[in-house]
Scaffold this motif. Structure first.
Motif, short mmCIF file in Angstrom:
data_model
loop_
_atom_site.label_atom_id
_atom_site.label_comp_id
_atom_site.label_asym_id
_atom_site.label_seq_id
_atom_site.Cartn_x
_atom_site.Cartn_y
_atom_site.Cartn_z
N ASN A 52 0.85 -1.19 0.00
CA ASN A 52 0.00 0.00 0.00
C ASN A 52 0.89 1.24 0.00
O ASN A 52 1.65 1.44 0.94
N PRO A 53 0.86 2.07 -1.06
CA PRO A 53 0.02 1.99 -2.26
C PRO A 53 0.54 0.96 -3.27
O PRO A 53 1.68 0.50 -3.15
N LEU A 54 -0.29 0.66 -4.25
CA LEU A 54 0.10 -0.32 -5.26
C LEU A 54 1.25 0.18 -6.12
O LEU A 54 2.07 -0.60 -6.60
N PHE A 55 1.30 1.50 -6.35
CA PHE A 55 2.33 2.12 -7.18
C PHE A 55 3.08 3.15 -6.35
O PHE A 55 2.47 3.92 -5.60
N PHE A 56 4.40 3.20 -6.49
CA PHE A 56 5.23 4.10 -5.69
C PHE A 56 6.49 4.41 -6.50
O PHE A 56 6.77 3.75 -7.51
N PRO A 57 7.29 5.40 -6.10
CA PRO A 57 8.49 5.75 -6.86
C PRO A 57 9.45 4.58 -7.01
O PRO A 57 9.94 4.04 -6.02
N GLY A 58 9.66 4.16 -8.25
CA GLY A 58 10.60 3.08 -8.52
C GLY A 58 9.99 1.71 -8.67
O GLY A 58 10.70 0.76 -9.01
N GLY A 59 8.68 1.57 -8.42
CA GLY A 59 8.12 0.24 -8.53
C GLY A 59 6.64 0.15 -8.24
O GLY A 59 5.94 1.16 -8.15
N ASP A 60 6.16 -1.06 -8.08
CA ASP A 60 4.74 -1.33 -7.82
C ASP A 60 4.63 -2.76 -7.31
O ASP A 60 5.62 -3.50 -7.25
N ILE A 61 3.43 -3.15 -6.95
CA ILE A 61 3.21 -4.47 -6.36
C ILE A 61 3.60 -5.59 -7.32
O ILE A 61 4.10 -6.64 -6.90
N GLY A 62 3.43 -5.38 -8.62
CA GLY A 62 3.80 -6.42 -9.59
C GLY A 62 5.29 -6.63 -9.67
O GLY A 62 5.77 -7.77 -9.72
N LYS A 63 6.04 -5.54 -9.69
CA LYS A 63 7.50 -5.64 -9.74
C LYS A 63 8.05 -6.29 -8.48
O LYS A 63 8.98 -7.10 -8.52
N ILE A 64 7.46 -5.93 -7.33
CA ILE A 64 7.88 -6.55 -6.07
C ILE A 64 7.60 -8.05 -6.08
O ILE A 64 8.42 -8.86 -5.66
N ALA A 65 6.41 -8.44 -6.56
CA ALA A 65 6.00 -9.84 -6.52
C ALA A 65 6.99 -10.72 -7.28
O ALA A 65 7.42 -11.77 -6.79
N VAL A 66 7.36 -10.30 -8.48
CA VAL A 66 8.29 -11.09 -9.28
C VAL A 66 9.71 -11.01 -8.72
O VAL A 66 10.38 -12.02 -8.54
N LYS A 71 1.33 -5.91 -16.51
CA LYS A 71 2.40 -5.56 -17.44
C LYS A 71 3.73 -5.43 -16.70
O LYS A 71 4.78 -5.87 -17.19
N SER A 72 3.70 -4.84 -15.50
CA SER A 72 4.91 -4.72 -14.71
C SER A 72 5.46 -6.09 -14.34
O SER A 72 6.69 -6.32 -14.40
N MET A 73 4.58 -7.01 -13.97
CA MET A 73 5.02 -8.37 -13.66
C MET A 73 5.67 -9.01 -14.88
O MET A 73 6.74 -9.63 -14.79
N GLY A 74 5.04 -8.85 -16.04
CA GLY A 74 5.59 -9.43 -17.26
C GLY A 74 6.93 -8.84 -17.64
O GLY A 74 7.86 -9.56 -18.01
N ASP A 75 7.05 -7.51 -17.54
CA ASP A 75 8.31 -6.85 -17.88
C ASP A 75 9.44 -7.29 -16.93
O ASP A 75 10.57 -7.51 -17.36
#
Length: 334
Positions: free
Chosen positions: A44-58, A95-99
């Motif tokens: 929380n939040p899902l999006f933040f400077p430098g990343g997002d929940i998808g990038k963290i998950a992968v 898309k972030s997870m995929g990238d």
């Protein structure tokens, strides 16, 4: 959290005779030379400077496999969505997870999606699992380490550090936690800190190909202080750390001073702590620094004979015990 997990969760599960079992509480388990891990993510939040929940998950799941010395080969993803969540948000996260998976070279191969009623969930929960296999370069790494001293485990497990081993961090500490906290709470610090979230498998492979690495861990919840204390306790040795050698951005230090929190307790999502036999430390450091993810890596101390504790040599020449954090000052960082 560690006490809670040991007392109320893992204590109810049957024990298995595996090389790295569940109750070792390493970042991954090893069963028949297959490395396996799983993570739940509630940022929380899902999006933040430098990343997002998808990038963290992968990134987090790839890193948990990698720090055992394994090569991640496939990711599974389970997504639980709140009813009414904007489809554009879902697309951005996926898309972030995929990238991120493409950058790491680890495909997302299976998954599951569920929806809960509006108000029953805070937007989105992402759980990722991964498997890895033992690569030839880990065998080389352990052969090099064993040429200098006996290594008890075939994997880079938390209990492998011994007196004399050198401790390396792959870069600046605390970036992720401060980036998330300042953005979420709107503190408006003068320095803009971005999350360090990134997959580390390519950097780790470079270090392992040199040889001599005996333990690795990504210092997520509880930060560097928690990771070092885990190592000291499991390896039954003292870790002597030089405070002035720990990479910390001025903005992170200033933010922590304003908030009254210890920067070494702040979580990271794209950094690694490495224990290496002393004879190979400089070569491993050079290899790690040759990568984008490890360009700011530094030697911060070494292990010595003593009780399972962390001793911090301060910038003014004093010494103090670095205690594990009693609670996470930045909740929901991953």
């Amino acid at each position: 959290m560690q006490e809670f997990i040991s007392k109320h969760i893992t204590s109810h599960f049957p024990k298995m005779d595996t090389e790295v079992p569940l109750d070792a509480l390493d970042d991954s388990a090893v069963v028949d030379d297959v490395v396996f891990t799983i993570d739940g993510h509630t940022v929380n939040p899902l999006f933040f400077p430098g990343g997002d929940i998808g990038k963290i998950a992968v990134s987090g799941t790839v890193n948990d496999i990698s720090v055992m010395g394994a090569k991640p080969i496939g990711i599974a993803s389970s997504v639980v969505l709140e009813e009414g969540l904007d489809a554009d948000i879902v697309d951005r996260v996926m898309k972030s997870m995929g990238d991120t998976a493409a950058y790491a070279g680890v495909p997302i191969v299976t998954g599951d999606t569920k929806v809960m009623g509006a108000g029953e969930l805070d937007k989105m929960v992402v759980s990722t699992a991964a498997i890895g296999k033992r690569p030839d370069y880990l065998d080389h790494d352990m052969e090099v380490a064993n040429s200098y001293r006996k290594v008890d485990s075939r994997w880079c497990s938390d209990s492998n550090t011994r007196p004399g081993d050198v401790i390396i961090v792959s870069g600046y500490m605390g970036d992720h936690g401060i980036a998330l906290l300042s953005f979420r709470e709107g503190y408006g610090f003068d320095s803009v800190i971005e999350s360090d979230v990134q997959p580390l498998n390519k950097m780790i492979e470079k270090g392992l190909r040199v040889g001599g690495i005996v333990a690795m861990k990504d210092p997520t919840r509880g930060g560097l202080a928690n990771t070092l204390n885990e190592w000291a306790g499991k390896s039954k040795c003292q870790l002597d750390i030089d405070e002035e050698c720990i990479p910390l951005r001025d903005g992170v230090v200033s933010a922590c001073e304003l908030l009254g929190i210890e920067p070494l307790n702040i979580g990271n999502e794209g950094k690694c702590v490495i224990s290496v036999v002393p004879e190979m430390a400089e070569e491993v450091l050079k290899a790690i620094r040759s990568t984008p993810e490890g360009k700011d890596a530094a030697i911060i101390g070494k292990a010595s004979e003593g009780p399972g504790r962390v001793v911090l040599r301060t910038e003014i020449g004093g010494r103090r015990i670095l205690e594990p954090p009693s609670g996470d000052p930045v909740p929901r960082i991953c």
